[in-house]
Write a protein that holds these residues in place. Structure first.
Motif, PDB file in Angstrom:
ATOM      1  N   ARG A  92      10.552   8.381  -0.641  1.00 42.52           N
ATOM      2  CA  ARG A  92      11.710   8.020   0.182  1.00 42.52           C
ATOM      3  C   ARG A  92      11.256   7.446   1.529  1.00 42.52           C
ATOM      4  O   ARG A  92      11.817   6.468   2.021  1.00 42.52           O
ATOM      5  CB  ARG A  92      12.576   9.251   0.415  1.00 42.52           C
ATOM      6  CG  ARG A  92      13.362   9.691  -0.819  1.00 42.52           C
ATOM      7  CD  ARG A  92      14.068  10.990  -0.562  1.00 42.52           C
ATOM      8  NE  ARG A  92      14.831  11.421  -1.725  1.00 42.52           N
ATOM      9  CZ  ARG A  92      15.303  12.653  -1.884  1.00 42.52           C
ATOM     10  NH1 ARG A  92      15.081  13.566  -0.948  1.00 42.52           N
ATOM     11  NH2 ARG A  92      15.988  12.973  -2.963  1.00 42.52           N
ATOM     12  N   GLY A  93      10.230   8.069   2.110  1.00 48.25           N
ATOM     13  CA  GLY A  93       9.693   7.540   3.363  1.00 48.25           C
ATOM     14  C   GLY A  93       9.129   6.149   3.195  1.00 48.25           C
ATOM     15  O   GLY A  93       9.280   5.289   4.076  1.00 48.25           O
ATOM     16  N   ALA A  94       8.477   5.911   2.051  1.00 53.50           N
ATOM     17  CA  ALA A  94       7.936   4.577   1.783  1.00 53.50           C
ATOM     18  C   ALA A  94       9.057   3.546   1.669  1.00 53.50           C
ATOM     19  O   ALA A  94       8.915   2.408   2.131  1.00 53.50           O
ATOM     20  CB  ALA A  94       7.102   4.602   0.503  1.00 53.50           C
ATOM     21  N   CYS A  95      10.170   3.935   1.068  1.00 57.44           N
ATOM     22  CA  CYS A  95      11.313   3.013   0.979  1.00 57.44           C
ATOM     23  C   CYS A  95      11.781   2.589   2.365  1.00 57.44           C
ATOM     24  O   CYS A  95      12.025   1.403   2.618  1.00 57.44           O
ATOM     25  CB  CYS A  95      12.459   3.686   0.226  1.00 57.44           C
ATOM     26  SG  CYS A  95      12.220   3.845  -1.549  1.00 57.44           S
ATOM     27  N   LEU A  96      11.906   3.573   3.253  1.00 53.89           N
ATOM     28  CA  LEU A  96      12.354   3.250   4.614  1.00 53.89           C
ATOM     29  C   LEU A  96      11.337   2.374   5.339  1.00 53.89           C
ATOM     30  O   LEU A  96      11.703   1.436   6.056  1.00 53.89           O
ATOM     31  CB  LEU A  96      12.588   4.548   5.386  1.00 53.89           C
ATOM     32  CG  LEU A  96      13.716   5.450   4.861  1.00 53.89           C
ATOM     33  CD1 LEU A  96      13.782   6.739   5.666  1.00 53.89           C
ATOM     34  CD2 LEU A  96      15.051   4.718   4.930  1.00 53.89           C
ATOM     35  N   LEU A  97      10.050   2.685   5.137  1.00 50.09           N
ATOM     36  CA  LEU A  97       9.008   1.887   5.779  1.00 50.09           C
ATOM     37  C   LEU A  97       9.038   0.444   5.280  1.00 50.09           C
ATOM     38  O   LEU A  97       8.930  -0.510   6.076  1.00 50.09           O
ATOM     39  CB  LEU A  97       7.642   2.518   5.512  1.00 50.09           C
ATOM     40  CG  LEU A  97       6.432   1.735   6.048  1.00 50.09           C
ATOM     41  CD1 LEU A  97       6.504   1.617   7.568  1.00 50.09           C
ATOM     42  CD2 LEU A  97       5.127   2.413   5.606  1.00 50.09           C
ATOM     43  N   ILE A  98       9.178   0.268   3.975  1.00 48.13           N
ATOM     44  CA  ILE A  98       9.209  -1.080   3.408  1.00 48.13           C
ATOM     45  C   ILE A  98      10.412  -1.853   3.945  1.00 48.13           C
ATOM     46  O   ILE A  98      10.303  -3.038   4.298  1.00 48.13           O
ATOM     47  CB  ILE A  98       9.251  -1.005   1.874  1.00 48.13           C
ATOM     48  CG1 ILE A  98       7.938  -0.429   1.342  1.00 48.13           C
ATOM     49  CG2 ILE A  98       9.504  -2.383   1.262  1.00 48.13           C
ATOM     50  CD1 ILE A  98       7.989  -0.027  -0.119  1.00 48.13           C
ATOM     51  N   VAL A 105       0.837  -1.206   0.000  1.00 45.33           N
ATOM     52  CA  VAL A 105       0.000   0.000   0.000  1.00 45.33           C
ATOM     53  C   VAL A 105       0.873   1.257   0.000  1.00 45.33           C
ATOM     54  O   VAL A 105       0.621   2.206  -0.749  1.00 45.33           O
ATOM     55  CB  VAL A 105      -0.951  -0.004   1.217  1.00 45.33           C
ATOM     56  CG1 VAL A 105      -1.669   1.334   1.335  1.00 45.33           C
ATOM     57  CG2 VAL A 105      -1.956  -1.141   1.082  1.00 45.33           C
ATOM     58  N   ALA A 106       1.911   1.270   0.844  1.00 52.37           N
ATOM     59  CA  ALA A 106       2.795   2.434   0.907  1.00 52.37           C
ATOM     60  C   ALA A 106       3.481   2.673  -0.424  1.00 52.37           C
ATOM     61  O   ALA A 106       3.584   3.822  -0.897  1.00 52.37           O
ATOM     62  CB  ALA A 106       3.838   2.240   2.011  1.00 52.37           C
ATOM     63  N   ALA A 107       3.931   1.610  -1.065  1.00 52.35           N
ATOM     64  CA  ALA A 107       4.593   1.753  -2.358  1.00 52.35           C
ATOM     65  C   ALA A 107       3.622   2.272  -3.415  1.00 52.35           C
ATOM     66  O   ALA A 107       3.947   3.188  -4.180  1.00 52.35           O
ATOM     67  CB  ALA A 107       5.182   0.413  -2.792  1.00 52.35           C
ATOM     68  N   GLY A 108       2.420   1.697  -3.463  1.00 50.75           N
ATOM     69  CA  GLY A 108       1.456   2.106  -4.476  1.00 50.75           C
ATOM     70  C   GLY A 108       1.011   3.545  -4.322  1.00 50.75           C
ATOM     71  O   GLY A 108       0.966   4.309  -5.290  1.00 50.75           O
ATOM     72  N   LEU A 109       0.680   3.942  -3.074  1.00 46.30           N
ATOM     73  CA  LEU A 109       0.190   5.302  -2.860  1.00 46.30           C
ATOM     74  C   LEU A 109       1.281   6.343  -3.110  1.00 46.30           C
ATOM     75  O   LEU A 109       1.030   7.381  -3.739  1.00 46.30           O
ATOM     76  CB  LEU A 109      -0.346   5.442  -1.431  1.00 46.30           C
ATOM     77  CG  LEU A 109      -1.633   4.669  -1.119  1.00 46.30           C
ATOM     78  CD1 LEU A 109      -2.032   4.873   0.340  1.00 46.30           C
ATOM     79  CD2 LEU A 109      -2.772   5.104  -2.045  1.00 46.30           C
ATOM     80  N   SER A 110       2.491   6.082  -2.609  1.00 45.19           N
ATOM     81  CA  SER A 110       3.563   7.070  -2.762  1.00 45.19           C
ATOM     82  C   SER A 110       3.975   7.213  -4.226  1.00 45.19           C
ATOM     83  O   SER A 110       4.163   8.330  -4.717  1.00 45.19           O
ATOM     84  CB  SER A 110       4.764   6.693  -1.897  1.00 45.19           C
ATOM     85  OG  SER A 110       5.292   5.438  -2.279  1.00 45.19           O
ATOM     86  N   CYS A 111       4.086   6.094  -4.932  1.00 44.79           N
ATOM     87  CA  CYS A 111       4.465   6.165  -6.346  1.00 44.79           C
ATOM     88  C   CYS A 111       3.356   6.795  -7.183  1.00 44.79           C
ATOM     89  O   CYS A 111       3.628   7.541  -8.131  1.00 44.79           O
ATOM     90  CB  CYS A 111       4.808   4.775  -6.868  1.00 44.79           C
ATOM     91  SG  CYS A 111       6.323   4.087  -6.163  1.00 44.79           S
ATOM     92  N   LEU A 133      10.017  -1.158  -6.743  1.00 41.65           N
ATOM     93  CA  LEU A 133       9.097  -0.183  -7.335  1.00 41.65           C
ATOM     94  C   LEU A 133       9.406   1.227  -6.845  1.00 41.65           C
ATOM     95  O   LEU A 133       9.510   2.172  -7.646  1.00 41.65           O
ATOM     96  CB  LEU A 133       7.655  -0.562  -6.987  1.00 41.65           C
ATOM     97  CG  LEU A 133       6.580   0.444  -7.421  1.00 41.65           C
ATOM     98  CD1 LEU A 133       6.566   0.608  -8.933  1.00 41.65           C
ATOM     99  CD2 LEU A 133       5.208   0.010  -6.906  1.00 41.65           C
ATOM    100  N   THR A 134       9.560   1.392  -5.533  1.00 39.04           N
ATOM    101  CA  THR A 134       9.819   2.729  -4.989  1.00 39.04           C
ATOM    102  C   THR A 134      11.201   3.236  -5.391  1.00 39.04           C
ATOM    103  O   THR A 134      11.348   4.408  -5.762  1.00 39.04           O
ATOM    104  CB  THR A 134       9.680   2.716  -3.460  1.00 39.04           C
ATOM    105  OG1 THR A 134      10.481   1.655  -2.918  1.00 39.04           O
ATOM    106  CG2 THR A 134       8.239   2.518  -3.042  1.00 39.04           C
ATOM    107  N   LEU A 135      12.201   2.388  -5.327  1.00 36.35           N
ATOM    108  CA  LEU A 135      13.543   2.819  -5.729  1.00 36.35           C
ATOM    109  C   LEU A 135      13.581   3.161  -7.223  1.00 36.35           C
ATOM    110  O   LEU A 135      14.256   4.115  -7.628  1.00 36.35           O
ATOM    111  CB  LEU A 135      14.561   1.721  -5.414  1.00 36.35           C
ATOM    112  CG  LEU A 135      14.834   1.465  -3.927  1.00 36.35           C
ATOM    113  CD1 LEU A 135      15.774   0.275  -3.759  1.00 36.35           C
ATOM    114  CD2 LEU A 135      15.424   2.707  -3.263  1.00 36.35           C
ATOM    115  N   GLY A 136      12.854   2.396  -8.022  1.00 40.37           N
ATOM    116  CA  GLY A 136      12.784   2.698  -9.446  1.00 40.37           C
ATOM    117  C   GLY A 136      12.125   4.040  -9.714  1.00 40.37           C
ATOM    118  O   GLY A 136      12.570   4.806 -10.576  1.00 40.37           O
ATOM    119  N   CYS A 137      11.060   4.343  -8.957  1.00 38.00           N
ATOM    120  CA  CYS A 137      10.394   5.639  -9.112  1.00 38.00           C
ATOM    121  C   CYS A 137      11.327   6.778  -8.749  1.00 38.00           C
ATOM    122  O   CYS A 137      11.348   7.829  -9.415  1.00 38.00           O
ATOM    123  CB  CYS A 137       9.138   5.692  -8.246  1.00 38.00           C
ATOM    124  SG  CYS A 137       7.708   4.893  -8.981  1.00 38.00           S
TER     125      CYS A 137
END
Length: 252
Positions: A148-154, A12-18, A185-189
């Motif tokens: 970036r916050g989502a990356c840390l959370l994941i 969810v964090a990855a999808g919403l942030s991206c 996904l988040t790092l790619g974004c």
């Protein structure tokens, strides 16, 4: 299967942030209205488009120093010589210095950068389609921070899931592989944003960057300062004075 309870929030964090970053990128890429006629940039306008409000403050201080209207000491202090400003920006500097006639350069730069005269300059350039609207720039920056916050959370959720006692047929390598999906996904974004979106987060729009590229700073110290920043200041004492408090604002 308790690790799934950590995996779902990661997805969810990855999808919403991206998704938020994608929307901000679309807004940044949307063409801005601009003037049809060609125009030349003033030094103040070039300074704002190249470095933002603090670059304008630097330029105003150096211009007044060269005209002997203020004195810039290498110790980081400014002293007023002529208390009558020739334009709104000079008057903003004098106001920032205060009635005592002397103030630290760092405080003057902050006061001048936040003055109405600089905001009016920004509004004119935005209205002409030469500056990136503040809402667009702040929206992109906020979206990048969210990713970036989502990356840390994941990463934190993955570590927690991997540290849980093993259960069922799901091994740690498989759990790590599942968490790698939202992390990639988040790092790619973030990587794509750095390559594709970054130009829109600068002060100048594509039209503004085109006009900046047409300026020739050779032979004009003020134009060189406006376009290139403090690195264009030849006088080491003057550069040292202007550098006072600069790194807190990242205003090169």
């Amino acid at each position: 299967m308790f690790w799934v309870l950590f995996f779902l929030p990661a997805v969810v964090a990855a999808g919403l942030s991206c998704g938020r970053l994608c929307l901000a990128a679309v807004a940044a890429a949307r063409p801005q209205p601009h003037e049809e006629r060609e125009r030349e940039l003033s030094c103040y306008e070039a300074a704002f488009l190249a470095g933002g409000p603090y670059r304008v403050a630097d330029l105003t201080l150096v211009s007044m120093h060269r005209a002997r209207r203020v004195l810039l000491a290498h110790t980081g202090w400014v002293t007023v010589v002529d208390p009558v400003g020739r334009d709104d920006l000079e008057r903003s500097v004098i106001t920032a210095i205060g009635p005592g006639g002397q103030e630290r350069i760092a405080a003057i730069r902050s006061g001048t950068a936040a003055a109405d005269a600089v905001r009016a300059l920004a509004d004119r350039l935005t209205g002409a389609g030469l500056a990136v609207p503040d809402g667009v720039r702040s929206g992109v920056n906020a979206s990048v921070r969210t990713v970036r916050g989502a990356c840390l959370l994941i990463a934190a959720l993955a570590a927690t899931a991997l540290l849980m006692p093993g259960e069922g047929d799901t091994g740690r390598a498989e759990i790590a592989a599942w968490f790698a999906l939202p992390l990639v996904l988040t790092l790619g974004c973030l990587a794509i944003a750095r390559m594709e979106i970054h130009p829109y987060t600068r002060w100048a729009s594509p039209n503004g960057q085109r006009l900046l590229g047409g300026l020739d700073p050779a032979g004009d110290p003020l134009t060189a300062l406006a376009v290139r920043g403090l690195g264009a200041v030849d006088d080491p004492d003057l550069r040292s004075a202007l550098t006072s408090g600069r790194f807190a604002h990242r205003s090169q």
